[in-house]
Motif scaffolding. Structure first.
Motif, short mmCIF file in Angstrom:
data_model
loop_
_atom_site.label_atom_id
_atom_site.label_comp_id
_atom_site.label_asym_id
_atom_site.label_seq_id
_atom_site.Cartn_x
_atom_site.Cartn_y
_atom_site.Cartn_z
N ARG A 206 -4.55 -41.15 15.01
CA ARG A 206 -4.43 -39.72 14.71
C ARG A 206 -5.53 -39.30 13.74
O ARG A 206 -5.81 -39.97 12.77
CB ARG A 206 -3.05 -39.43 14.11
N ASP A 209 -11.50 -38.33 16.92
CA ASP A 209 -11.82 -37.51 18.07
C ASP A 209 -10.96 -37.92 19.27
O ASP A 209 -10.75 -39.12 19.53
CB ASP A 209 -13.30 -37.64 18.43
N GLU A 210 -10.47 -36.92 19.99
CA GLU A 210 -9.47 -37.17 21.04
C GLU A 210 -9.98 -38.12 22.13
O GLU A 210 -9.27 -39.02 22.56
CB GLU A 210 -9.02 -35.85 21.66
N THR A 355 -14.92 -34.00 14.18
CA THR A 355 -14.44 -34.19 15.54
C THR A 355 -14.63 -32.88 16.30
O THR A 355 -14.91 -31.83 15.72
CB THR A 355 -12.97 -34.57 15.57
N GLU A 356 -14.45 -32.95 17.60
CA GLU A 356 -14.55 -31.72 18.40
C GLU A 356 -13.52 -30.69 17.95
O GLU A 356 -13.83 -29.49 17.80
CB GLU A 356 -14.33 -32.05 19.88
N THR A 357 -12.30 -31.12 17.71
CA THR A 357 -11.23 -30.21 17.28
C THR A 357 -11.57 -29.55 15.94
O THR A 357 -11.39 -28.34 15.77
CB THR A 357 -9.90 -30.96 17.18
N GLU A 358 -12.05 -30.34 14.99
CA GLU A 358 -12.42 -29.80 13.69
C GLU A 358 -13.57 -28.81 13.79
O GLU A 358 -13.58 -27.76 13.13
CB GLU A 358 -12.80 -30.95 12.75
N ARG A 360 -14.42 -26.97 16.40
CA ARG A 360 -13.99 -25.75 17.07
C ARG A 360 -13.23 -24.84 16.11
O ARG A 360 -13.29 -23.61 16.23
CB ARG A 360 -13.12 -26.10 18.27
N ALA A 361 -12.52 -25.44 15.16
CA ALA A 361 -11.76 -24.64 14.20
C ALA A 361 -12.65 -24.01 13.14
O ALA A 361 -12.28 -22.99 12.54
CB ALA A 361 -10.70 -25.52 13.53
N TYR A 454 -17.85 -24.04 23.58
CA TYR A 454 -16.65 -23.38 23.11
C TYR A 454 -17.02 -22.21 22.22
O TYR A 454 -17.85 -22.34 21.33
CB TYR A 454 -15.78 -24.37 22.32
N ARG A 456 -15.34 -19.27 19.66
CA ARG A 456 -14.19 -18.67 18.98
C ARG A 456 -14.29 -17.17 19.16
O ARG A 456 -15.35 -16.58 19.09
CB ARG A 456 -14.21 -19.02 17.50
#
Length: 471
Positions: A206, A209-210, A355-358, A360-361, A454, A456
């Motif tokens: 957890r 990166d996914e 990471t990709e998620t971080e 993008r946020a 991506y 936002r």
């Protein structure tokens, strides 16, 4: 020193405490160090170093099998667990002695005993002596936690005991999905243990990166690790020849060892910090500012005990920065962003940055570049393995925000990539760098295809959202 016995009293002789003590002594201050276990701390004695030695040992399992594809004929290999444990112990004893010798050379004597804080300027050691110090540094690191709290939990071992088992287990249950759990699952399955890995979550690692998480999961399964998600032990019963473990869904599993690797907590219990007025967080971590100072002006803390970033190089950097700040007249903050790190599974995971998620946020537009390929070595060995690489880029400035690699020597690559990311390298800088051929690393500078972009976008009062446009 005025009315104080020493200028600095360091509690804990791990990587952070030893570095701080040596640098402070180099600034001309009188230093005293206390360590209740072995000099070297978690990393040298029961962490990074012995673990990496076991990683190397486990990888010979694959190397022997791969050799046949390159024309080598070998007798059936055998493994001696006791020989590995003895060799490991010899090496960490050598390193611990070097740490001790370096303290002596720096004129920073060490007390081989426990020390506790009595007040802002007083430390009490195990023999009852009270030593006054102008400044106190807490560098006691972290310790494994035994969770979940279930009947029979006391029969389980942690990463502290795993290195010195008298025999190699035939069957082992490992509880947890973090880096310690997956590393030891990867090690022991290659040494010949049948490993079952169970965890509360839906995937391993957890926070990473996914796509890398999925890659590590699949590699563990391919190696023979049996993984169960959403499952934890509810009871551990000791039997004559091992343990019988009851799991969440009611099934039972018989094993020789149960290892709990569900996390670590700052090692502050019983240190007297609360009595001295030092503020701790809910996990028991010492609260510090950017200069590692607590709410008590004379008490500082570095390393895992602060629960900032629990990595040995970070503790060393924090210890050095503390020494320069307090005793060297050079106020120094440690930058905890873009820290390279590795997970030493096989294949290993190396990562630096977002990471990709971080990303993008945090950024308006993010470009993602990915590559998945079979490494050259696998073409002759016949091994079913893939190398995964991912570059996360700010789509507006072209700056590289993160790089993630799953493959051979990914940790080595993460170290060098950490320099590029820290210096703000752009994707164009990667593209314009000449490749070294044939290597897996050349993919980092030849990757041209953007897999996704991506954006936002504002969606009114509901807040930010993400829209995907395939490239």
């Amino acid at each position: 020193m005025g009315d104080f016995d020493v200028d600095l009293f360091v509690i804990g002789a791990g990587s952070g405490g030893v570095r701080a003590a040596r640098i402070v002594a180099g600034h001309g201050a009188k230093v005293l160090v206390a360590e209740e276990f072995r000099v070297g701390g978690t990393c040298v004695i029961r962490g990074c170093v012995p673990k990496k030695l076991m990683v190397y040992a486990s990888r010979f399992h694959d190397d022997f099998a791969d050799a046949a594809g390159f024309g080598w004929s070998l007798a059936a290999p055998s493994f001696d667990w006791r020989k590995l444990v003895a060799a490991k112990e010899e090496e960490i004893s050598r390193l611990s002695a070097i740490y001790r010798a370096n303290l002596a050379k720096a004129d920073a004597p060490i007390l081989d005993c426990r020390a506790e804080v009595e007040d802002a300027h007083t430390v009490r050691v195990a023999d009852g002596r009270r030593i006054s110090a102008r400044t106190i540094l807490v560098a006691t690191g972290g310790a494994p936690v035994l969770e979940p709290d279930v009947p029979g939990r006391e029969h389980a071992i942690t990463s502290n005991e795993i290195f010195d088992l008298p025999e190699l287990p035939e069957r082992m249950l490992i509880v947890g999905g973090g880096y310690i759990a997956v590393e030891f699952a990867s090690i022991f399955v290659r040494l010949g243990t049948r490993v079952t890995l169970v965890m509360r979550g839906e995937n391993v690692l957890r926070g990473f990166d996914e796509e890398m998480r999925i890659g590590v999961r699949d590699a563990l399964i391919d190696a023979g690790v049996e993984i169960e998600f959403g499952i934890l032990p509810t009871r551990i019963d000791k039997r004559a020849n091992g343990f019988s473990v009851t799991l969440t869904k009611g099934e039972r599993i018989d094993v020789d060892q149960v290892m709990i690797a569900t996390g670590r907590r700052p090692n502050t219990f019983g240190l007297g910090l609360e009595k001295a007025g030092v503020e701790l967080d809910r996990l028991g971590a010492v609260k510090v500012d950017a200069f590692s100072k607590t709410n008590i002006d004379s008490i500082y803390a570095v390393g895992d005990v602060t629960n900032r970033v629990a990595l040995t190089p970070v503790a060393i950097r924090e210890g050095h920065a503390f020494a320069d700040t307090v005793f060297g007249g050079k106020p120094t903050k440690v930058d905890h962003a873009n820290i390279p790190t590795a997970v030493f599974t096989t294949p290993e995971l190396g990562t630096v940055g977002l990471t990709e998620t971080e990303a993008r946020a945090a950024y308006e537009c993010v470009d993602i570049y990915c590559a998945s390929f079979r490494p050259l070595k696998a073409t002759l060995s016949g091994r079913k393995e893939k190398t995964l690489m991912k570059i996360v880029v700010d789509g507006v400035s072209d700056r590289v925000l993160g790089v993630h690699i799953l493959g051979h020597d990914a940790g080595e690559l993460a170290q060098t990539l950490g320099i590029a990311v820290r210096l703000g390298a752009k994707k164009a800088d990667f593209d314009e760098t000449m490749a070294v051929h044939p290597t897996s690393a050349e993919e980092l500078v030849t990757m041209r295809t953007r897999t996704a972009r991506y954006f936002r976008e504002s969606i009114g009062e509901e807040g930010p959202g993400a829209a995907i446009m395939d490239a």
